[in-house]
Design a protein around this motif. Structure first.
Motif, PDB file in Angstrom:
ATOM      1  N   GLN A 191       0.790  -1.167  -0.087  1.00  0.00           N
ATOM      2  CA  GLN A 191       0.178  -0.161   0.489  1.00  0.00           C
ATOM      3  C   GLN A 191       1.007   1.083   0.404  1.00  0.00           C
ATOM      4  N   GLU A 192       2.090   1.168  -0.691  1.00  0.00           N
ATOM      5  CA  GLU A 192       2.729   1.841  -0.132  1.00  0.00           C
ATOM      6  C   GLU A 192       2.998   3.096   0.724  1.00  0.00           C
ATOM      7  N   ILE A 193       2.668   2.255   2.153  1.00  0.00           N
ATOM      8  CA  ILE A 193       4.384   2.874   3.520  1.00  0.00           C
ATOM      9  C   ILE A 193       5.374   2.313   4.095  1.00  0.00           C
ATOM     10  N   THR A 194       6.042   2.661   3.615  1.00  0.00           N
ATOM     11  CA  THR A 194       7.437   2.216   3.802  1.00  0.00           C
ATOM     12  C   THR A 194       7.241   1.334   5.253  1.00  0.00           C
ATOM     13  N   PRO A 195       7.202   0.266   5.765  1.00  0.00           N
ATOM     14  CA  PRO A 195       8.050  -0.532   6.843  1.00  0.00           C
ATOM     15  C   PRO A 195       9.326   0.018   7.683  1.00  0.00           C
ATOM     16  N   VAL A 196       9.634   0.344   8.465  1.00  0.00           N
ATOM     17  CA  VAL A 196      11.036   0.411   8.657  1.00  0.00           C
ATOM     18  C   VAL A 196      11.428  -0.106   9.680  1.00  0.00           C
ATOM     19  N   PHE A 197      12.211  -1.272   9.327  1.00  0.00           N
ATOM     20  CA  PHE A 197      13.038  -2.015  10.297  1.00  0.00           C
ATOM     21  C   PHE A 197      13.314  -1.922  11.648  1.00  0.00           C
ATOM     22  N   ALA A 198      12.853  -2.382  12.915  1.00  0.00           N
ATOM     23  CA  ALA A 198      13.255  -2.393  14.019  1.00  0.00           C
ATOM     24  C   ALA A 198      13.797  -3.743  14.583  1.00  0.00           C
ATOM     25  N   ASP A 199      14.992  -3.397  15.310  1.00  0.00           N
ATOM     26  CA  ASP A 199      15.367  -4.632  15.982  1.00  0.00           C
ATOM     27  C   ASP A 199      14.630  -5.369  17.108  1.00  0.00           C
ATOM     28  N   ILE A 200      14.695  -6.502  17.598  1.00  0.00           N
ATOM     29  CA  ILE A 200      14.358  -7.252  18.515  1.00  0.00           C
ATOM     30  C   ILE A 200      14.663  -7.610  20.255  1.00  0.00           C
ATOM     31  N   VAL A 201      13.978  -7.260  20.493  1.00  0.00           N
ATOM     32  CA  VAL A 201      14.657  -8.228  22.046  1.00  0.00           C
ATOM     33  C   VAL A 201      14.776  -9.420  22.112  1.00  0.00           C
ATOM     34  N   PRO A 202      16.310 -10.255  22.405  1.00  0.00           N
ATOM     35  CA  PRO A 202      16.907 -11.363  22.427  1.00  0.00           C
ATOM     36  C   PRO A 202      15.648 -11.839  22.928  1.00  0.00           C
ATOM     37  N   ILE A 203      15.810 -12.132  24.780  1.00  0.00           N
ATOM     38  CA  ILE A 203      15.014 -12.745  25.327  1.00  0.00           C
ATOM     39  C   ILE A 203      13.627 -13.294  24.648  1.00  0.00           C
ATOM     40  N   THR A 204      12.992 -12.802  24.093  1.00  0.00           N
ATOM     41  CA  THR A 204      11.463 -12.506  23.453  1.00  0.00           C
ATOM     42  C   THR A 204      10.930 -12.593  21.936  1.00  0.00           C
ATOM     43  N   LEU A 205      12.361 -12.582  20.893  1.00  0.00           N
ATOM     44  CA  LEU A 205      12.718 -12.313  19.781  1.00  0.00           C
ATOM     45  C   LEU A 205      11.249 -11.587  19.301  1.00  0.00           C
ATOM     46  N   THR A 206      11.096 -10.877  20.515  1.00  0.00           N
ATOM     47  CA  THR A 206       9.821  -9.393  19.632  1.00  0.00           C
ATOM     48  C   THR A 206      10.141  -8.106  19.744  1.00  0.00           C
TER      49      THR A 206
ATOM     50  N   LEU B 103      22.514  -2.956   9.613  1.00  0.00           N
ATOM     51  CA  LEU B 103      23.318  -2.070  10.703  1.00  0.00           C
ATOM     52  C   LEU B 103      22.559  -1.477  12.247  1.00  0.00           C
ATOM     53  N   LEU B 104      21.397  -1.530  11.447  1.00  0.00           N
ATOM     54  CA  LEU B 104      20.627  -1.428  12.839  1.00  0.00           C
ATOM     55  C   LEU B 104      19.707  -2.309  13.271  1.00  0.00           C
ATOM     56  N   LEU B 105      20.139  -3.170  13.612  1.00  0.00           N
ATOM     57  CA  LEU B 105      19.557  -5.026  13.757  1.00  0.00           C
ATOM     58  C   LEU B 105      20.808  -6.452  14.054  1.00  0.00           C
ATOM     59  N   PRO B 106      21.463  -5.422  15.099  1.00  0.00           N
ATOM     60  CA  PRO B 106      22.424  -6.230  15.275  1.00  0.00           C
ATOM     61  C   PRO B 106      21.425  -8.244  16.453  1.00  0.00           C
ATOM     62  N   GLN B 107      20.541  -7.875  16.613  1.00  0.00           N
ATOM     63  CA  GLN B 107      20.462  -9.278  17.617  1.00  0.00           C
ATOM     64  C   GLN B 107      19.542 -10.064  15.664  1.00  0.00           C
ATOM     65  N   THR B 108      18.846  -9.107  15.617  1.00  0.00           N
ATOM     66  CA  THR B 108      18.029  -9.814  14.216  1.00  0.00           C
ATOM     67  C   THR B 108      18.897 -10.456  13.919  1.00  0.00           C
ATOM     68  N   GLU B 109      20.004 -10.005  13.724  1.00  0.00           N
ATOM     69  CA  GLU B 109      21.105 -10.522  12.498  1.00  0.00           C
ATOM     70  C   GLU B 109      21.194 -12.110  13.501  1.00  0.00           C
ATOM     71  N   LEU B 110      21.197 -11.949  14.300  1.00  0.00           N
ATOM     72  CA  LEU B 110      22.088 -12.975  15.375  1.00  0.00           C
ATOM     73  C   LEU B 110      20.855 -14.189  15.557  1.00  0.00           C
ATOM     74  N   LYS B 111      20.060 -14.158  15.723  1.00  0.00           N
ATOM     75  CA  LYS B 111      18.712 -14.752  16.280  1.00  0.00           C
ATOM     76  C   LYS B 111      18.272 -15.839  15.113  1.00  0.00           C
ATOM     77  N   ALA B 112      18.518 -14.747  13.520  1.00  0.00           N
ATOM     78  CA  ALA B 112      17.925 -15.895  12.809  1.00  0.00           C
ATOM     79  C   ALA B 112      18.796 -16.103  11.773  1.00  0.00           C
ATOM     80  N   SER B 113      20.242 -16.008  12.508  1.00  0.00           N
ATOM     81  CA  SER B 113      21.389 -17.446  12.037  1.00  0.00           C
ATOM     82  C   SER B 113      20.906 -18.741  12.877  1.00  0.00           C
ATOM     83  N   ARG B 114      20.199 -18.710  13.931  1.00  0.00           N
ATOM     84  CA  ARG B 114      20.619 -20.106  15.216  1.00  0.00           C
ATOM     85  C   ARG B 114      19.102 -20.186  15.764  1.00  0.00           C
ATOM     86  N   ILE B 115      18.695 -19.877  15.048  1.00  0.00           N
ATOM     87  CA  ILE B 115      17.260 -20.416  14.940  1.00  0.00           C
ATOM     88  C   ILE B 115      16.270 -21.445  14.748  1.00  0.00           C
TER      89      ILE B 115
END
Length: 397
Positions: free
Chosen positions: A107-122, A346-358
């Motif tokens: 719908q031409e709305i820009t999703p801006v990606f936030a990082d996650i909390v490492p314990i809950t992954l939210t 560059l702004l998503l260190p926890q996302t990068e980490l967890k996505a490589s491990r889960i």
């Protein structure tokens, strides 16, 4: 390093492939009875009695005023976005199924990606704060694996910044936060009733809300904007749920306590079977909250485990255990976002980490404790062999 065709014997451990997300099926006779009644009425779609009953029961179950059932959760999310009149930028987690950001980008709305909390992954509230700009109009949280976002912190940020809040609750039907059922947070929440979800209606979704005016808009928009037989008063699409899907949804609702019991039994069997394996940790659920236990989520720590996550997945696949690398590699590394936002990682260190491990393991009605014991034995055997290889490689010739 270790990828034999048969760790425990001369052939794969399982003759048939064990899948993540095999559908849970309720009482077949009850479902067929509903279908026969539907056929006798010859009312197959267009807000039929089964859909209305399904909506009432969903709303009652999660404790909200309104449930607006739709053909699937993606359409439900897209209609909710339009009904909330969002625009500009919306902050979403990168660690989610790609349907979440797609609903905004479509719908031409820009999703801006936030990082996650490492314990809950939210979604991480601190990351949200850093990403807000004058173009931000909303925050879209995702209750990953049925574990709720920090709704209190998100609400504080939203009120301070004048933002709307909605939640993708595709994983979270039957779950709670602070004793309150998921479904009543934010302006609205979106459930998925896809075949792979805890509660399924073959294919389907719903928006739940306590906002009367929003519910009215949602109902108009899912049915072409019709208000009566020949009167269109709003822009809309065809987002309706069919009667046969509602029949399956109602049958699933009838079975919900049994489904939770099976999932919890399987989860506890995995917890026991995986206990003590080096580098393996099982995602835990808060015992004080309600949960559907639909997801058995394992993290592989490569600094401890003798196999990487990807090596372990290859071993399990060879044994016909189709473990999944959710949500790899993260939405920010998929198109079109990889091209549109090339520096997002560059702004998503926890996302990068967890996505490589889960990894996510099979569960549900088609899995029993004996099957789980064999899967856990595969973990132990694969790690034992890999550790032995490493030890040999470290010994001088």
């Amino acid at each position: 390093m270790t990828n034999s065709l048969a760790l425990l014997g001369s052939k794969p451990a399982f003759d048939a492939t064990l899948h993540v997300g095999r559908p849970n099926i309720g009482d077949r006779a009850a479902f067929l009875a509903r279908v026969n009644d539907m056929l006798d009425r010859r009312w197959l779609s267009n807000d039929g009695p089964l859909v209305r009953e399904f909506e009432r029961r969903i709303a009652d179950y999660v404790g909200v005023q309104h449930c607006v059932a739709m053909c699937n959760a993606t359409i439900a999310l897209e209609i909710a976005i339009r009904a909330l009149e969002l625009r500009g930028e919306v902050i979403v987690p990168a660690y989610t199924f790609v349907a979440t950001p797609n609903a905004f980008q479509w719908q031409e709305i820009t999703p801006v990606f936030a990082d996650i909390v490492p314990i809950t992954l939210t979604i991480d509230p601190a990351s949200i704060e850093r990403l807000i700009t004058p173009r931000t109009t909303a925050i879209a949280g995702v209750h990953v694996w049925g574990r709720a976002c920090d709704t209190d912190a998100i609400e504080i940020i939203a009120q301070k910044r004048g933002l709307k809040v909605l939640y993708d609750a595709a994983h979270a039907f039957g779950c709670s936060r602070g004793g309150k059922m998921i479904g009543g947070f934010g302006a609205c929440e979106v459930f998925s009733f896809h075949a792979t979800k805890f509660l399924n209606s073959f294919e389907g979704g719903a928006v739940v809300t306590n906002d009367d005016a929003l519910a009215d808009k949602l109902r108009l928009m899912r049915n072409f904007g019709f208000a009566g037989f020949d009167r269109v008063i709003y822009l809309g699409v065809n987002g309706k749920l069919t009667e046969v899907c509602a029949a399956m949804g109602l049958t699933s609702l009838d079975a919900i306590d049994g489904l939770v019991a099976v999932n919890r039994r399987n989860y506890l069997a995995y917890a026991e079977g995986l206990l003590g394996i080096p580098g393996i940790s099982l995602l835990r659920y808060d015992p004080a909250e309600r949960n559907n236990y639909q997801y058995v989520v394992v993290e592989v720590d490569p600094s401890i485990a003798p196999l990487s996550r990807d090596e372990l997945v290859s071993v399990l696949h060879a044994e016909n255990v189709l473990a999944r690398k959710y949500f790899w590699p993260g939405c920010h590394r998929m198109e079109p976002y990889r091209s549109l936002q090339p520096n997002a990682s560059l702004l998503l260190p926890q996302t990068e980490l967890k996505a490589s491990r889960i990894i996510v393991l099979p569960t549900g009605q088609t899995i029993d404790p004996g099957t789980i014991a064999t899967i856990c034995a595969l973990f132990r055997e694969a790690f034992s062999r890999a550790a032995a290889v490493r030890a040999r490689l470290r010994v001088p010739a």
